[in-house]
Design a protein around this motif. Structure first.
Motif, PDB file in Angstrom:
ATOM      1  N   ASP A  37      -7.142 -19.354  -8.095  1.00 25.04           N
ATOM      2  CA  ASP A  37      -6.451 -18.679  -9.200  1.00 25.04           C
ATOM      3  C   ASP A  37      -6.759 -17.188  -9.292  1.00 25.04           C
ATOM      4  O   ASP A  37      -6.482 -16.556 -10.305  1.00 25.04           O
ATOM      5  N   GLU A  38      -7.312 -16.610  -8.222  1.00 24.01           N
ATOM      6  CA  GLU A  38      -7.654 -15.197  -8.264  1.00 24.01           C
ATOM      7  C   GLU A  38      -6.754 -14.349  -7.355  1.00 24.01           C
ATOM      8  O   GLU A  38      -7.042 -13.188  -7.112  1.00 24.01           O
ATOM      9  N   ALA A  39      -5.679 -14.944  -6.849  1.00 26.64           N
ATOM     10  CA  ALA A  39      -4.762 -14.171  -6.007  1.00 26.64           C
ATOM     11  C   ALA A  39      -4.082 -13.097  -6.842  1.00 26.64           C
ATOM     12  O   ALA A  39      -3.633 -13.358  -7.959  1.00 26.64           O
ATOM     13  N   PRO A  40      -3.983 -11.886  -6.320  1.00 26.88           N
ATOM     14  CA  PRO A  40      -3.422 -10.785  -7.115  1.00 26.88           C
ATOM     15  C   PRO A  40      -1.908 -10.819  -7.250  1.00 26.88           C
ATOM     16  O   PRO A  40      -1.354 -10.178  -8.135  1.00 26.88           O
ATOM     17  N   HIS A  41      -1.198 -11.564  -6.373  1.00 26.70           N
ATOM     18  CA  HIS A  41       0.272 -11.625  -6.417  1.00 26.70           C
ATOM     19  C   HIS A  41       0.872 -10.218  -6.372  1.00 26.70           C
ATOM     20  O   HIS A  41       1.515  -9.772  -7.314  1.00 26.70           O
ATOM     21  N   ILE A  42       0.716  -9.568  -5.254  1.00 27.67           N
ATOM     22  CA  ILE A  42       1.160  -8.179  -5.150  1.00 27.67           C
ATOM     23  C   ILE A  42       2.557  -8.037  -4.550  1.00 27.67           C
ATOM     24  O   ILE A  42       3.210  -7.021  -4.747  1.00 27.67           O
ATOM     25  N   THR A  43       3.009  -9.038  -3.782  1.00 22.18           N
ATOM     26  CA  THR A  43       4.330  -8.941  -3.159  1.00 22.18           C
ATOM     27  C   THR A  43       5.091 -10.241  -3.338  1.00 22.18           C
ATOM     28  O   THR A  43       4.540 -11.266  -3.752  1.00 22.18           O
ATOM     29  N   HIS A  44       6.360 -10.202  -2.963  1.00 23.93           N
ATOM     30  CA  HIS A  44       7.223 -11.363  -3.143  1.00 23.93           C
ATOM     31  C   HIS A  44       6.856 -12.530  -2.250  1.00 23.93           C
ATOM     32  O   HIS A  44       7.350 -13.646  -2.455  1.00 23.93           O
TER      33      HIS A  44
ATOM     34  N   TRP B  29      13.208  -2.636  -4.647  1.00 21.55           N
ATOM     35  CA  TRP B  29      12.056  -2.535  -3.754  1.00 21.55           C
ATOM     36  C   TRP B  29      10.786  -2.996  -4.464  1.00 21.55           C
ATOM     37  O   TRP B  29       9.991  -3.755  -3.900  1.00 21.55           O
ATOM     38  N   LYS B  30      10.586  -2.565  -5.691  1.00 13.35           N
ATOM     39  CA  LYS B  30       9.373  -2.938  -6.429  1.00 13.35           C
ATOM     40  C   LYS B  30       9.300  -4.441  -6.668  1.00 13.35           C
ATOM     41  O   LYS B  30       8.214  -5.019  -6.726  1.00 13.35           O
ATOM     42  N   GLU B  31      10.454  -5.084  -6.774  1.00 20.73           N
ATOM     43  CA  GLU B  31      10.456  -6.539  -6.953  1.00 20.73           C
ATOM     44  C   GLU B  31       9.919  -7.256  -5.725  1.00 20.73           C
ATOM     45  O   GLU B  31       9.511  -8.409  -5.808  1.00 20.73           O
ATOM     46  N   LYS B  32       9.905  -6.555  -4.602  1.00 18.70           N
ATOM     47  CA  LYS B  32       9.373  -7.160  -3.385  1.00 18.70           C
ATOM     48  C   LYS B  32       7.935  -6.753  -3.104  1.00 18.70           C
ATOM     49  O   LYS B  32       7.128  -7.582  -2.660  1.00 18.70           O
ATOM     50  N   TYR B  33       7.603  -5.481  -3.369  1.00 22.12           N
ATOM     51  CA  TYR B  33       6.313  -4.974  -2.904  1.00 22.12           C
ATOM     52  C   TYR B  33       5.476  -4.285  -3.971  1.00 22.12           C
ATOM     53  O   TYR B  33       4.546  -3.548  -3.633  1.00 22.12           O
ATOM     54  N   TYR B  34       5.771  -4.566  -5.220  1.00 28.73           N
ATOM     55  CA  TYR B  34       4.948  -3.950  -6.273  1.00 28.73           C
ATOM     56  C   TYR B  34       4.989  -4.844  -7.505  1.00 28.73           C
ATOM     57  O   TYR B  34       5.481  -4.467  -8.568  1.00 28.73           O
ATOM     58  N   LEU B  35       4.446  -6.035  -7.376  1.00 29.33           N
ATOM     59  CA  LEU B  35       4.486  -7.008  -8.466  1.00 29.33           C
ATOM     60  C   LEU B  35       3.331  -6.854  -9.436  1.00 29.33           C
ATOM     61  O   LEU B  35       3.282  -7.571 -10.435  1.00 29.33           O
ATOM     62  N   ILE B  36       2.403  -5.932  -9.201  1.00 34.75           N
ATOM     63  CA  ILE B  36       1.210  -5.871 -10.047  1.00 34.75           C
ATOM     64  C   ILE B  36       1.539  -5.486 -11.484  1.00 34.75           C
ATOM     65  O   ILE B  36       0.763  -5.762 -12.378  1.00 34.75           O
ATOM     66  N   GLU B  37       2.705  -4.887 -11.711  1.00 31.04           N
ATOM     67  CA  GLU B  37       3.057  -4.539 -13.085  1.00 31.04           C
ATOM     68  C   GLU B  37       3.336  -5.764 -13.921  1.00 31.04           C
ATOM     69  O   GLU B  37       3.350  -5.713 -15.141  1.00 31.04           O
ATOM     70  N   GLU B  38       3.584  -6.905 -13.254  1.00 32.30           N
ATOM     71  CA  GLU B  38       3.843  -8.130 -13.992  1.00 32.30           C
ATOM     72  C   GLU B  38       2.602  -8.662 -14.678  1.00 32.30           C
ATOM     73  O   GLU B  38       2.657  -9.443 -15.608  1.00 32.30           O
TER      74      GLU B  38
ATOM     75  N   GLY C  32       0.807  -1.212   0.000  1.00 27.12           N
ATOM     76  CA  GLY C  32       0.000   0.000   0.000  1.00 27.12           C
ATOM     77  C   GLY C  32       0.839   1.260   0.000  1.00 27.12           C
ATOM     78  O   GLY C  32       0.577   2.199  -0.769  1.00 27.12           O
ATOM     79  N   PHE C  33       1.851   1.283   0.842  1.00 24.74           N
ATOM     80  CA  PHE C  33       2.737   2.451   0.866  1.00 24.74           C
ATOM     81  C   PHE C  33       3.396   2.659  -0.501  1.00 24.74           C
ATOM     82  O   PHE C  33       3.521   3.784  -0.983  1.00 24.74           O
ATOM     83  N   THR C  34       3.821   1.547  -1.107  1.00 28.66           N
ATOM     84  CA  THR C  34       4.511   1.636  -2.402  1.00 28.66           C
ATOM     85  C   THR C  34       3.559   2.088  -3.494  1.00 28.66           C
ATOM     86  O   THR C  34       3.874   2.980  -4.298  1.00 28.66           O
TER      87      THR C  34
END
Length: 417
Positions: free
Chosen positions: A149-156, A407-416, A116-118
């Motif tokens: 199969d609906e998990a958003p996968h937002i963090t590492h 940092w984004k690789e840990k806490y901002y995976l939604i761009e994937e 959320g912070f990120t």
């Protein structure tokens, strides 16, 4: 983008509505009146020690209590001796003190906060904190149910294989997250007051201002637990963790008397805080406050723990789990080892009461007060420590730092996606 994630913000009016911008999540109010034992401290090294103590202390209590959950007091002492379990049971296949869903979900809470912070820093958009935490809980749910199969996968955390172990996940949590609905304090998802709501919210107390932390913790618990005591207990824990972390200078509270005096003061303040936050649930507030008052009185008597703790219950429900943990932290607030052992050696939800007690005393005393053996043989200790350090770092990061690839690789995976 986040808008496509399967969630609707609760829009709850419970919270105070004050700012939650990344970089201002540490307390900054100047209205406190410090004395010799109560000193707000913003020394970065001291605060980092508190963050690490809180999360690693909670994981240690969780792992110590894990083998004896569901066992009666008599069974515990028959297996581990007359004093009960004293150290990790390392005979369970991997030579480590195994964490449970309590620590797994605590990590998910912290990861959701950091996401959320990120997200807010990178997009200049803001959702309610529980919205981000819910996304992380869905990621955790997939680790327990890979067919989801609906998990958003937002963090590492969704890539941490150690979190895919099934460690007694609570039925209420699993059922609520499987429903596709996000519970809130305004839209109750069920009538459960199990301790699955309170045992996971300690990171909220570290990440938000004191005036916000109880509300955010309540909403985070209400995602899966709809009974008022399922989220009122969570609000109380976040409040206590916040005050222990941000207001206590360990150098000024080195002796048992001063440390117990400070923690007792915080407990006294829980009652008006809960009454103000939850005016629609006076009976439930009274129940929680009554148990905390009882815990304080029991901690001051001369009776043994095996006599005192059953008076508070077994810890399966939120208000009892918090009360047992508070009892242990208050009675042994100068001895982390004794605190954990008292918190888990009883007939009941030993891992949760141990985890909550470790959160409280770890925030009060800091990581430096935790003996090395509690972390050396602790499953996923490095991951817990990393999350604690990241949660601390996020409190003073710049927008440029949030945008760093590492940092984004840990806490901002939604761009994937």
């Amino acid at each position: 983008m986040i808008d496509s994630m399967k969630c609707q913000s609760s829009g709850s009016d419970l919270r105070s509505g004050s700012g939650r911008n990344p970089g201002s999540c540490l307390r900054s109010d100047s209205n406190l009146t410090p004395d010799e034992a109560l000193r707000p401290s913003f020394d970065p090294d001291l605060l980092l020690d508190k963050y690490r103590g809180c999360l690693l202390g909670g994981a240690a209590g969780d792992a110590l209590g894990n083998p004896v959950e569901f066992k009666s007091d008599r069974e515990i002492r028959a297996i581990y001796g007359p004093e009960g379990i004293q150290d990790y049971d390392l005979t369970r296949g991997d030579g480590l003190g195994r964490i449970t869903d309590d620590t797994q979900m605590t990590l998910a809470t912290a990861a959701g906060i950091l996401f959320g912070f990120t997200y807010e820093s990178l997009t200049n958009r803001c959702e309610d904190p529980e919205f981000y935490i819910y996304q992380a809980y869905l990621d955790w749910y997939q680790t327990q149910n890979p067919s989801f199969d609906e998990a958003p996968h937002i963090t590492h955390l969704c890539h941490e294989q150690g979190l895919y172990a099934l460690r007694g996940p609570g039925t209420t949590c699993l059922t609520a997250l499987a429903s596709g609905e996000m519970g809130s304090t305004m839209e109750l998802i069920n009538n459960s007051k199990g301790c699955g709501g309170v045992m996971r919210v300690a990171p909220v107390g570290l990440a938000y201002h004191l005036e916000d932390a109880p509300y955010v913790a309540a909403e985070a618990a209400a995602i899966t637990h709809g009974h008022p005591l399922g989220f009122i207990s969570a609000a109380a824990l976040a409040y206590l963790v916040n005050r222990c972390a941000f207001e206590v200078d360990p150098l000024a509270t080195e002796d048992l008397h001063s440390r117990r005096q400070v923690l007792s003061r915080f407990l006294a303040d829980v009652a008006p805080m809960l009454a103000d936050c939850f005016p629609d649930f006076p009976e439930d507030v009274e129940r929680q406050v009554g148990l905390l008052v009882q815990a304080r009185k029991l901690a001051e008597n001369t009776l043994s723990d095996d006599v005192n703790i059953p008076v508070l219950g077994e810890g399966w429900v939120g208000e009892e789990a918090l009360a047992i943990a508070v009892y242990a932290a208050l009675r042994y607030c100068d001895d982390f080892d004794a605190c954990l052992r008292a918190a888990v050696n009883h007939s009941g939800d030993s891992d949760s009461t141990g985890a909550i007690a470790g959160n409280i005393l770890g925030a009060l005393m800091g990581y430096g007060a935790i003996a090395p053996r509690w972390t050396e043989n602790l499953e996923l200790a490095d991951l817990v420590d990393q999350i604690a350090c990241d949660l601390h770092r996020a409190g003073h990061m710049t927008s440029q730092e949030f945008a760093e690839a590492s940092w984004k690789e840990k806490y901002y995976l939604i761009e994937e996606q």
